[in-house]
Design an enzyme around this catalytic site. Structure first.
Site, PDB file in Angstrom:
ATOM      1  N   ASP A 441       0.831  -1.212   0.000  1.00 33.38           N
ATOM      2  CA  ASP A 441       0.000   0.000   0.000  1.00 33.38           C
ATOM      3  C   ASP A 441       0.864   1.261   0.000  1.00 33.38           C
ATOM      4  OD1 ASP A 441      -2.374   1.437   0.129  1.00 33.38           O
ATOM      5  OD2 ASP A 441      -3.182   0.323   1.828  1.00 33.38           O
ATOM      6  N   ASP A 498     -10.702   1.743  -3.833  1.00 40.08           N
ATOM      7  CA  ASP A 498     -11.255   1.388  -2.519  1.00 40.08           C
ATOM      8  C   ASP A 498     -12.770   1.334  -2.569  1.00 40.08           C
ATOM      9  OD1 ASP A 498      -9.002   0.924  -1.097  1.00 40.08           O
ATOM     10  OD2 ASP A 498      -9.006   2.798   0.021  1.00 40.08           O
TER      11      ASP A 498
HETATM   12  C1  DGJ Z   1      -5.964   1.673   1.865  1.00 42.66           C
HETATM   13  C2  DGJ Z   1      -6.300   0.520   0.991  1.00 42.66           C
HETATM   14  O1  DGJ Z   1      -6.720   0.951  -0.253  1.00 42.66           O
HETATM   15  C3  DGJ Z   1      -7.321  -0.361   1.688  1.00 42.66           C
HETATM   16  O2  DGJ Z   1      -7.729  -1.395   0.856  1.00 42.66           O
HETATM   17  C4  DGJ Z   1      -6.728  -0.873   2.955  1.00 42.66           C
HETATM   18  O3  DGJ Z   1      -5.671  -1.733   2.664  1.00 42.66           O
HETATM   19  C5  DGJ Z   1      -6.267   0.285   3.810  1.00 42.66           C
HETATM   20  N1  DGJ Z   1      -5.419   1.176   3.114  1.00 42.66           N
HETATM   21  C6  DGJ Z   1      -5.560  -0.217   5.020  1.00 42.66           C
HETATM   22  O4  DGJ Z   1      -5.053   0.808   5.789  1.00 42.66           O
END
Ligand code: DGJ
Length: 694
Positions: A441, A498
């Site tokens: 991430d 997301d």
């Molecule tokens: C942002 C990501 O896009 C989510 O899917 C998740 O992994 C969160 N971060 C976790 O902090």
């Protein structure tokens, strides 16, 4: 003296020509030329006239337009000597070499001690051409701007399409009209970014998804790019792509652009889209085991967030496996004292409060269910409230009083000590536990653009991949904030957004398919009530939208009713039965006559089968369904088409369109030119039509 280089593929020719020892220009880029035209004739035929009120000639729109040669637009490079004095190179031919589909052109300015090399590489399997430039100097210089080889844009084009977006709203096409001056896009956030996917599409007048001529560009760099689409005062048009201006912070002797991927098509936007999809799938991505089917994914983020409890996670894993999941990914929250997003990034050791016996009890349980195990990291980041930051505040990039993002700072990835720390901590986890997947991430923007940061990330990824070649990596940056060919040459999947809201996702993945193939595009079935939009969506819609790409689940499976679980099991079973060919298929966006319908056709490589997903995103303006025209079929072949989910026809459909009661057998000609009539439907539903060549 003239030189001419011709790169030819089934669908396109790119002809570069240089006269008088200067840099070449693209004198032709379009449908494949037979090779019958002579060099002299093509050069002569490309010569423009000039008139009063201008220079006595037309300065070349070369692959690197030079300010020094009276070029009336943006130059291809902007340089300064180490002491800040502007440099205006005048590049002349040094050498050129051709090896099959690779052309390497070397030009230099002996007075300034500069060597410029442009490389064009034609990829025979996809037809994509990769163009890049490098610059070497005998003494340290500063590079403000260095464009990848510059290309002309078509004159018979009224608009260009680039991309904006945001968190949970990626890949938004922006249409702008060609006119005098510049359209500039620049990502100055240190990532390719939600806001600035580094791509451009230039349709020739009249082109659509399925027909007409189209040019497309993608700059494969994760650190933020600049795009210049400029119409010069004389009417010529140029396209430039390079790293974000000024992101080379140090003086140096060697600079390199990222590869600019370009494609021309006579089959509409789909021709370029499928060239890019194939290029990503077959050339850029390197799966550890290409023969292994893409596993159905389960990610626990939206089920538990930071609230990790081993027995609860085991229970969730059991239910996910029962639904068909084959990989379980433990998301954020397993390390340090990470109880929320305020702290602990950088402290990459298992939290003994949540996992008193380490991760083994969870991983063993998951493996016992026949699933693989993956884990989340956000390596480039640090929270001020972390043991790492307390030990090494000097490792953070930018000023101490900078604006934080998600309460975190970015580590300075140009520092070898930082990369070693991260490598050793990630390697320790990968060695201690049987982990074969990382969700990587990157949740905040950089304090300023810095190309060295991106090189540092690439270096770390390269080291880890060399040490753990069996591990697959997913690129995530608050969803789709880091999607580009640079990161994808080191990773294997993208978390597109997301947003697990199927209605939003339908649109996002449709537009992302202009570049991305299904096999690398993660798409998950989210909770009944979407956490990012509050929409409540039917499980059928959620499941089929996820089944359009690399399928996964991301809800708490304990919320599913038996009926919902049954639907999900059914769709997942269908996906598994079809994934072998679908993950290799071309995604063809259909020209939908109804703006409420977002439709695509996934066509197998051999053309023998296809599946159409027709998503009813909103309520149509008209009462009856407009026929949906298919594409890419053999006109004289016959196909059997069947509505896979006819049982989903609800009260909106009272009549008897043929597909509602059984399959049809029709020619490709009919299907492409009459189209299919689908049953009326409520919005937020999707029709799935399977096709088989007879
Ligand atoms: C942002 C990501 O896009 C989510 O899917 C998740 O992994 C969160 N971060 C976790 O902090």
């Amino acid at each position: 003296m003239s030189h001419l280089w011709h790169l030819r593929h089934d669908d396109q020719s790119l002809v570069l020509a240089a006269t008088g020892g200067g840099l070449p220009r693209a004198i032709y880029w379009g449908p494949a030329l037979s090779g019958d035209d002579s060099e002299e004739m093509m050069l002569a035929a490309d010569r423009l006239d000039y008139t009063g009120g201008m220079m006595d000639g037309i300065p070349d729109l070369s692959i690197c337009p030079e300010a020094r040669r009276s070029f009336p637009g943006q130059p291809g490079m902007v340089l300064r000597a180490g002491d800040g004095t502007p440099l205006a190179p005048r590049l002349v031919h040094v050498s050129d070499a051709r090896d099959g589909g690779v052309i390497r052109l070397t030009y230099g300015d002996a007075d300034l001690g500069l060597t410029y090399v442009a490389t064009f590489r034609l990829h025979a399997t996809s037809g994509v051409i990769e163009a890049s430039a490098s610059l070497h100097s005998e003494v340290p210089i500063r590079v403000e701007w260095l464009a990848a080889p510059v290309l002309p844009a078509p004159q018979l084009s009224d608009e260009m399409i680039d991309f904006s977006g945001r968190w949970i709203g990626e890949f938004q096409p922006c249409h702008s009209t060609w006119g005098a001056g510049i359209r500039m896009r620049e990502s100055r956030t240190g990532r390719s970014g939600h806001e600035h996917f580094p791509g451009l599409i230039v349709p020739v007048r009249g082109a659509t998804n399925t027909q007409g001529q189209v040019y497309a560009f993608h700059y494969g760099w994760s650190g933020g790019h600049r795009m210049i689409a400029e119409e010069l005062p004389d009417g010529r048009r140029q396209i430039q792509f390079g790293h974000a201006a000024g992101s080379e912070l140090e003086a140096g002797t060697s600079f390199q652009t990222a590869p600019l991927l370009i494609s021309f098509s006579q089959r509409g936007m789909n021709g370029c889209a499928t060239a890019f999809q194939r290029h990503f799938r077959d050339t850029i991505i390197r799966f550890p085991d290409p023969a292994r089917a893409r596993p159905v994914h389960y990610n626990c983020w939206e089920a538990v967030y930071f609230d990790h409890d081993v027995s609860e996670l085991q229970q969730i894993a059991t239910l996910a496996a029962d639904l068909g999941a084959e990989r379980f990914v433990l998301d954020d929250g397993w390390f340090g004292r990470r109880d929320n997003d305020l702290r602990a990034l950088g402290d990459w050791t298992v939290d003994p409060r949540k996992y008193p016996d380490g991760l083994d009890p969870l991983i063993n349980h998951i493996h016992g269910l026949g699933m693989r195990f993956g884990i989340w990291f956000e390596p480039e980041m640090v929270n001020p409230d972390s043991d790492l930051y307390r030990a090494h505040p000097e490792w953070a990039l930018g000023d101490a009083d900078q604006l934080l993002g998600r309460q975190q700072m970015v580590l300075n990835m140009a520092l070898p000590a930082v990369r070693d720390y991260l490598h050793d901590h990630i390697a320790a986890m990968l060695s201690q536990y049987q982990i074969d997947y990382i969700k990587w991430d990157h949740n905040r923007l950089l304090p300023m653009p810095d190309a060295a940061q991106t090189r540092g990330i690439y270096d770390l990824l390269d080291r880890l991949r060399a040490d753990f070649p069996h591990v697959e990596i997913e690129s995530c940056a608050s969803g789709g904030g880091r999607i580009d060919a640079g990161i994808l040459s080191r990773t294997h999947r993208v978390w597109l957004s997301d947003s697990n809201d199927a209605q939003e996702r339908l649109r996002i993945q449709h537009d992302a398919a202009l570049f991305l193939p299904a096999c690398i595009t993660g798409s998950h079935v989210g909770p009944r009530e979407c956490h990012t939009s509050g929409r409540v969506l039917d499980i059928r819609f959620r499941a089929w939208v996820a089944a359009q790409r690399h399928m996964g689940f991301e809800m708490d499976p304990r919320e599913l009713t038996p009926e919902e679980a049954g639907v999900l099991r059914d769709v997942t079973g269908w996906w598994k039965a079809n994934r072998d060919w679908m993950m290799q298929a071309d995604i063809l966006r259909l020209d939908s006559a109804d703006p409420a319908v977002i439709a695509e056709q996934q066509l197998a490589g051999d053309g023998a089968r296809f599946v159409v997903f027709a998503g009813i995103a909103t309520t149509s303006a008209q009462i009856s369904q407009r026929p949906l025209h298919l594409t890419g079929l053999q006109a004289d072949a016959r196909y059997r088409v069947d509505l896979r989910n006819r049982d989903d026809a609800g009260p909106a459909s009272r009549g008897e369109p043929a597909l509602k009661s059984g399959p049809l057998e029709l020619s490709g000609q009919f299907l492409m030119n009459h189209g299919l009539i689908l049953p009326n439907s409520f919005p937020q539903r999707i029709w799935v039509i399977e096709g088989m060549r007879l």
